[in-house]
Motif scaffolding. Structure first.
Motif, mmCIF file in Angstrom:
data_model
loop_
_atom_site.group_PDB
_atom_site.id
_atom_site.type_symbol
_atom_site.label_atom_id
_atom_site.label_comp_id
_atom_site.label_asym_id
_atom_site.label_seq_id
_atom_site.Cartn_x
_atom_site.Cartn_y
_atom_site.Cartn_z
ATOM 1 N N ASN B 70 31.134 -36.901 13.974
ATOM 2 C CA ASN B 70 30.238 -35.671 14.339
ATOM 3 C C ASN B 70 28.830 -35.767 13.610
ATOM 4 O OD1 ASN B 70 32.558 -34.526 15.651
ATOM 5 N ND2 ASN B 70 33.419 -33.453 13.731
ATOM 6 N N SER B 73 26.669 -37.113 16.022
ATOM 7 C CA SER B 73 26.453 -36.634 17.259
ATOM 8 C C SER B 73 25.368 -35.395 17.650
ATOM 9 C CB SER B 73 27.647 -36.147 17.953
ATOM 10 O OG SER B 73 28.228 -35.112 17.475
ATOM 11 N N TYR B 74 24.484 -35.610 18.378
ATOM 12 C CA TYR B 74 23.802 -34.185 18.816
ATOM 13 C C TYR B 74 24.390 -33.052 18.933
ATOM 14 C CZ TYR B 74 19.639 -37.638 19.576
ATOM 15 O OH TYR B 74 18.785 -38.638 19.377
ATOM 16 N N SER B 75 25.454 -33.018 19.479
ATOM 17 C CA SER B 75 26.082 -31.896 19.993
ATOM 18 C C SER B 75 26.405 -31.023 18.719
ATOM 19 C CB SER B 75 27.334 -32.136 20.779
ATOM 20 O OG SER B 75 28.540 -32.925 20.144
ATOM 21 N N ARG B 76 26.917 -31.849 17.517
ATOM 22 C CA ARG B 76 27.125 -31.031 16.241
ATOM 23 C C ARG B 76 25.935 -30.747 15.548
ATOM 24 N NH1 ARG B 76 32.319 -30.393 14.980
ATOM 25 N NH2 ARG B 76 33.709 -30.532 16.948
ATOM 26 N N ARG B 77 24.869 -31.936 15.469
ATOM 27 C CA ARG B 77 24.001 -31.655 14.577
ATOM 28 C C ARG B 77 22.825 -30.758 14.925
ATOM 29 N NH1 ARG B 77 23.267 -35.623 11.004
ATOM 30 N NH2 ARG B 77 21.667 -34.440 9.921
ATOM 31 N N LEU B 78 23.003 -30.369 16.262
ATOM 32 C CA LEU B 78 22.111 -29.352 16.566
ATOM 33 C C LEU B 78 22.320 -27.934 16.418
ATOM 34 C CD1 LEU B 78 20.386 -31.085 20.014
ATOM 35 C CD2 LEU B 78 19.346 -30.732 17.681
ATOM 36 N N LEU B 79 23.526 -27.788 16.042
ATOM 37 C CA LEU B 79 24.001 -26.477 15.798
ATOM 38 C C LEU B 79 23.611 -25.628 14.577
ATOM 39 C CD1 LEU B 79 27.813 -26.867 16.364
ATOM 40 C CD2 LEU B 79 26.072 -26.350 17.835
ATOM 41 N N THR B 80 23.347 -24.391 14.480
ATOM 42 C CA THR B 80 22.706 -23.815 13.560
ATOM 43 C C THR B 80 23.591 -23.497 12.229
ATOM 44 O OG1 THR B 80 23.132 -21.615 14.786
ATOM 45 C CG2 THR B 80 20.954 -22.619 15.104
ATOM 46 N N LEU B 81 25.007 -23.900 12.485
ATOM 47 C CA LEU B 81 25.927 -23.693 11.359
ATOM 48 C C LEU B 81 25.500 -24.489 10.284
ATOM 49 C CD1 LEU B 81 29.126 -23.973 13.533
ATOM 50 C CD2 LEU B 81 28.200 -22.080 12.514
ATOM 51 N N HIS B 82 26.043 -24.033 9.242
ATOM 52 C CA HIS B 82 25.712 -24.702 7.946
ATOM 53 C C HIS B 82 26.432 -26.022 7.918
ATOM 54 C CE1 HIS B 82 25.941 -25.786 3.574
ATOM 55 N NE2 HIS B 82 25.060 -25.111 3.492
ATOM 56 N N ASN B 246 21.876 -32.072 5.377
ATOM 57 C CA ASN B 246 20.557 -31.375 5.666
ATOM 58 C C ASN B 246 19.124 -32.356 5.723
ATOM 59 O OD1 ASN B 246 21.259 -28.754 6.365
ATOM 60 N ND2 ASN B 246 21.559 -28.286 4.144
ATOM 61 N N GLU B 250 20.046 -38.997 9.212
ATOM 62 C CA GLU B 250 19.281 -38.878 10.335
ATOM 63 C C GLU B 250 19.934 -39.597 11.707
ATOM 64 O OE1 GLU B 250 15.541 -40.365 9.182
ATOM 65 O OE2 GLU B 250 14.961 -38.510 8.134
ATOM 66 N N ILE B 251 19.692 -38.819 12.687
ATOM 67 C CA ILE B 251 20.205 -39.804 13.984
ATOM 68 C C ILE B 251 19.049 -40.138 15.034
ATOM 69 C CG2 ILE B 251 22.486 -38.576 13.836
ATOM 70 C CD1 ILE B 251 21.871 -36.652 16.069
ATOM 71 N N LEU C 53 16.273 -32.846 13.358
ATOM 72 C CA LEU C 53 17.275 -33.779 13.040
ATOM 73 C C LEU C 53 16.898 -34.812 12.125
ATOM 74 C CD1 LEU C 53 18.342 -34.457 16.788
ATOM 75 C CD2 LEU C 53 19.693 -33.164 15.062
ATOM 76 N N ILE C 54 15.569 -35.189 11.700
ATOM 77 C CA ILE C 54 14.860 -36.039 10.693
ATOM 78 C C ILE C 54 13.730 -35.412 10.098
ATOM 79 C CG2 ILE C 54 15.385 -37.884 12.301
ATOM 80 C CD1 ILE C 54 12.729 -38.144 13.210
ATOM 81 N N ARG C 70 17.720 -25.187 9.582
ATOM 82 C CA ARG C 70 18.712 -24.706 10.254
ATOM 83 C C ARG C 70 18.305 -23.277 11.035
ATOM 84 N NH1 ARG C 70 22.973 -22.205 8.012
ATOM 85 N NH2 ARG C 70 22.317 -22.357 5.966
ATOM 86 N N ARG C 73 16.328 -24.119 14.272
ATOM 87 C CA ARG C 73 17.228 -24.710 15.178
ATOM 88 C C ARG C 73 17.685 -23.444 16.195
ATOM 89 N NH1 ARG C 73 21.331 -28.105 11.746
ATOM 90 N NH2 ARG C 73 19.705 -28.964 10.848
ATOM 91 N N LEU C 84 24.188 -34.405 25.138
ATOM 92 C CA LEU C 84 24.433 -33.276 24.235
ATOM 93 C C LEU C 84 26.110 -32.846 24.257
ATOM 94 C CD1 LEU C 84 21.670 -30.988 25.406
ATOM 95 C CD2 LEU C 84 22.045 -31.604 23.006
ATOM 96 N N TYR C 97 31.053 -24.620 25.101
ATOM 97 C CA TYR C 97 30.715 -24.903 23.799
ATOM 98 C C TYR C 97 29.404 -24.528 23.409
ATOM 99 C CZ TYR C 97 29.367 -28.365 20.119
ATOM 100 O OH TYR C 97 29.104 -29.003 18.897
ATOM 101 N N PHE C 102 25.552 -21.048 20.230
ATOM 102 C CA PHE C 102 24.388 -20.598 20.485
ATOM 103 C C PHE C 102 24.331 -19.010 20.884
ATOM 104 C CE2 PHE C 102 24.135 -24.924 20.830
ATOM 105 C CZ PHE C 102 23.214 -25.325 19.782
#
Lengths: 124, 251, 232
Positions: B70, B73-82, B246, B250-251, C53-54, C70, C73, C84, C97, C102
């Protein structure tokens, strides 16, 4: 509507020329509605802002008019359309004359040749 | 967090359920074969216990791998969740798989016990079933397990904060150092070197004394110091993970 | 005009090698901008920085005036060069998802785009061809009503049919109030959808201009200009 674009020239100028030609040859008539920005952008697969710019330029030249809330229309002033015709003819003639001069014809000869050609067209 | 858990579960459900199904089948086959061939009961029970532990460990590792996957993965890291939501989701998933293994083992035990000639009178003593004591044990187990989980997740996060080959070893090294520092501090503060994060410091010397021993563990003095320290480590780990996820992973 | 994305003196290194070297540029709203450069020129690094991401080693990256994190994003929709989605998913799971996570996801737009892209909701993502997969990723990305869209190599490695379809979708579904940064090394097919282009070579910006300006002043297509700059 389809245009073979030449990416070496500004796209908006190519679309302007295309629309002018459509008006002159009668595919678009005075007072006709022209496509919406997005519609045309999609059809030509180009950036909507480019189409927007094209229409703005056409508006500035008085070729296209915006009717608030209704969209854009080809101008209903016939004189304007005549003007485009003349302008395009002028472009064509300019290029023709330049080409003939490069081939070595004098101006008098060019007139004679054109007159002959037109006469022959008529006979056929 | 619950939504993340939903997707962690969807991703892992096939694997978890089939592992549990295989566990049940193997245990049933083992019991039947054991009983028909008259295997020594000690062998049978320890083999069975070994299989439960193995399954538990495999599923636990699977949860850790899910976390590792996780955070890359992009699918998780792009989310706005903490980012701690992802940590929480994996911890809940790991609770769930452990509970599943424990429940299967308990059912197995009850069935086995009712058919065997064991003396189950001990289990029927009312004092043993003191709700408070049982809750105490359960909470302590869950807490210890969660602490271990957080320490491992933190180590994975630390490992992924480095963009170098062999960053896994950095994570392992970090885990060992973390554990050592923890034990050392605990020794310094409480002169008690028995416990480390997650290992339940229950001391049952004599099975006949079981009920008494459980009660003694509910003694608040015994818990308060080490527990506070565990809590400090726990919260510190979460902070560090949050920072790393945070800023550094990095990915 | 307020900038959508702004990079100020951004430097970023990977394993001692500079991926970006003191990069600064600004994207204004309502534009489609091409980020053009060969492989390894730093395009993806810019994309990932903007997506949060970075982190830059030095310099700042802001979106709508806010440092990337955050919060930004939530208004940035990124299509990376990798999926994705997760491999167990079907198309409908992927849509769900995005819908779950979102708040700016527009389910109606997503459904319309799926039809346009000829994607079946029940298809397993792992069985999709490269082109179909790119279409799905683009559907997910553009179905969000974001302020900034980041598309990293959206037409890389797909056949011409899928390429045309993807370009159609970009023009059709892109939201005119927002900005879009599209990275690519395949300039010829896509140059007509750009307002502006940024050329990047070895981590440095070598040119940023409006495409029509380039055509007027140089009498060249962006593709020729690109080949000139990158010496192909």
């Amino acid at each position: 509507m389809s245009i073979e674009f030449d990416n070496n020239m500004p796209i908006y100028i190519q679309i302007m020329n295309y629309i002018k030609k459509e008006i002159v040859i009668g595919n678009l008539k005075a007072g006709d509605k022209i496509p919406a920005v997005r519609e045309l952008a999609l059809e030509l697969q180009i950036n909507p802002n480019t189409v927007q710019r094209t229409f703005q330029e056409l508006e500035r030249d008085g070729i296209v008019e915006t009717k608030r809330g209704l969209g854009r229309y080809v101008t209903s002033e016939e004189s304007k359309i005549m003007e485009i015709k003349k302008e395009m003819a002028g472009d064509l003639l300019g290029r023709f004359i330049q080409g003939m001069q490069e081939l070595g014809f004098a101006n008098n000869d060019i007139v004679t040749i054109v007159a002959q050609a037109v006469n022959e067209e008529d006979k056929e | 967090m619950i939504k993340l858990l939903k997707y962690d579960w969807k991703r892992n459900s096939d694997g978890i359920l089939s592992t549990l199904a295989i566990l049940i089948i193997v245990q049933v086959v083992l019991t039947i074969v054991g009983l028909t061939r008259n295997w020594d009961e000690i062998v049978l029970v320890s083999l069975s216990a070994f299989l439960y532990s193995l399954t538990g460990i495999l599923l636990f590792i699977n949860c850790c791998r899910t976390f590792d996957h996780n955070i890359k993965s992009y699918s998780r890291r792009l989310l706005t969740l903490h980012p701690l939501n992802g940590v929480g989701a994996v911890i809940i998933l790991s609770w769930f798989v452990m509970m599943a293994v424990v429940v299967i083992a308990a059912i197995h035990f009850l069935i086995y016990a009712s058919y065997s000639d064991w003396d189950t009178s001990l289990l029927k003593q009312p004092e043993l079933w003191n709700i408070g004591a049982i809750m105490g044990i359960v909470l302590q187990t869950v807490w210890g397990y969660t602490c271990i989980m957080v320490a491992i997740l933190l180590s994975i996060t630390v490992a992924r904060s480095f963009r170098v080959k062999g960053s896994t070893w950095i994570g392992i090294l970090f885990f060992i150092i973390l554990q050592s520092v923890y034990s050392w501090l605990q020794y310094l503060l409480f002169h008690n070197n028995k416990a480390s994060i997650g290992v339940i410091s229950m001391d049952i010397t004599d099975s006949n004394d079981a009920s008494l021993s459980f009660f003694s563990n509910m003694n608040i003095n015994f818990l308060i110091g080490p527990f506070l320290m565990e809590l400090v480590f726990f919260i510190g780990s979460l902070y560090l993970m949050s920072y790393l996820l945070n800023k550094k992973v990095e990915i | 005009m307020e900038s959508v994305l702004q990079l100020t003196n951004v430097t970023k290194s990977y394993r001692g090698k500079k991926a970006l070297d003191n990069v600064s540029f600004t994207l204004s709203p309502g534009k489609i901008i091409g980020l053009l450069g060969s492989n390894g020129s730093g395009k993806s690094t810019i994309m990932k920085l903007a997506a949060g991401l970075i982190q830059p080693a030095s310099g700042t990256v802001t979106i709508g005036g806010q440092l990337v994190g955050r919060e930004t994003r939530a208004v940035t929709s990124f299509m990376p060069d990798q999926p994705l989605t997760e491999s167990w998913m079907r198309v409908e799971n992927a849509i769900q998802y995005y819908n779950d996570f979102f708040t700016d996801f527009d389910a109606a737009k997503a459904n319309e785009m799926l039809t346009f892209m000829k994607l079946n909701k029940t298809d397993r993502i792992s069985t999709l061809s490269k082109g179909m997969n790119e279409r799905l990723q683009l559907t997910l990305t553009l179905s969000r009503n974001a302020k900034l869209y980041l598309l990293d190599e959206p037409i890389g490695g797909v056949d011409p049919v899928a390429r045309a379809k993807i370009l159609d979708a970009i023009v059709n579904y892109y939201n005119e109030e927002s900005s879009m940064l599209v990275s690519t090394h395949l300039v010829h097919d896509i140059e007509r959808i750009f307002d502006e282009v940024i050329f990047i070579r070895e981590g440095k910006i070598v040119l940023q201009d409006e495409v029509e300006n380039i055509r007027i002043t140089h009498g060249k297509s962006i593709d020729e200009m690109f080949k000139g700059v990158f010496g192909e």
